[in-house]
Design an enzyme around this catalytic site. Structure first.
Site, PDB file in Angstrom:
ATOM      1  N   HIS A  83       5.426  11.972 -20.050  1.00 18.71           N
ATOM      2  CA  HIS A  83       5.100  12.391 -21.416  1.00 18.71           C
ATOM      3  C   HIS A  83       4.588  11.187 -22.189  1.00 18.71           C
ATOM      4  O   HIS A  83       5.160  10.096 -22.077  1.00 18.71           O
ATOM      5  CB  HIS A  83       6.347  12.968 -22.090  1.00 18.71           C
ATOM      6  N   TYR A 199     -11.265  18.876  -0.703  1.00 19.24           N
ATOM      7  CA  TYR A 199     -11.923  17.617  -1.073  1.00 19.24           C
ATOM      8  C   TYR A 199     -11.000  16.417  -0.817  1.00 19.24           C
ATOM      9  O   TYR A 199      -9.817  16.450  -1.143  1.00 19.24           O
ATOM     10  CB  TYR A 199     -12.302  17.666  -2.549  1.00 19.24           C
TER      11      TYR A 199
HETATM   12 ZN   LIG Z   1       6.837  12.530 -27.676  1.00 19.67          ZN
END
Ligand SMILES: [Zn+2]
Length: 210
Positions: A83, A199
């Site tokens: 994140h 790929y």
């Molecule tokens: Zn955050």
């Protein structure tokens, strides 16, 4: 994990101490601690968390522990979650705009777009729910007025995808300065997604030369 956290700094994914990382381990997951500079991290600072929300270690976990917990619980194929409040993903997220199929590499995130999850306050179960919905059939999403998320089967995978999505966000943002980017249609994106299934795969031992 610490090496990847520091790489988030050099890759420009982090703004201050805002990013966080988790990696699935036996019985739970390891998570970066809250509010610590990555340059100062040592292995003892990582927090061992269980899926019931309890934790072990000398540090308090990232305030987004529920987000990491719920994503790792709901997406068993994911071994790591990254994140960040990276510049270009977050810029688009503040406009509550996802990234459409303006470039074929958008398929790296699992489909024909990267969605922007509706806004919810940081560190809440509502944010985790909102992110889970936006990640349906995808490996990355933006979080409205907040940042971005990337899932990987392992930490290098999550990092690589986060860099890719941030690069796409930067390209899309630049294209928007000049005009309205031309989008690839659904049939072309299906072709691209299909092509990516093979790929970059080198033949393994015993495979026929192609
Ligand atoms: Zn955050």
């Amino acid at each position: 994990m610490i090496a990847t956290a520091r790489k988030m700094n050099t890759a420009g994914l982090n703004q201050g101490t805002s990013g966080n990382l988790s990696v699935r381990v036996e019985g739970g997951f390891l998570l970066t601690p809250t509010g610590m500079e990555y340059d100062a991290l040592v292995p003892e600072d990582l927090v061992l968390m269980r899926f019931d929300g309890s934790h072990e270690g000398r540090r308090r976990p990232s305030s987004e522990w529920q987000l990491h917990r719920d994503l790792l619980a709901a997406r068993p194929e994911a071994g790591a979650v990254l994140h960040a409040h990276s510049m270009f993903c977050t810029t688009l997220a503040c406009l509550r705009r996802g990234i459409p199929a303006f470039h074929y590499m958008i398929s790296a995130a699992g489909g024909s777009d990267v969605r922007c999850a509706p806004y919810a306050t940081f560190g809440t179960p509502e944010l985790a729910r909102s992110a889970l919905d936006a990640l349906e059939g995808r490996k990355a999403c933006l979080l409205a007025n907040h940042g971005m998320l990337a899932l990987g089967k392992d930490l290098p995978g999550a990092f690589k995808l986060a860099v890719e999505v941030e690069t796409l966000a930067a390209m899309y943002w630049r294209a928007l300065q000049v005009g309205e980017p031309v989008l690839l249609d659904g049939a072309e994106m299906e072709r691209v997604i299909d092509k990516f299934k093979t790929y970059g795969q080198q033949p393994g031992p015993g495979d026929e030369q192609r």
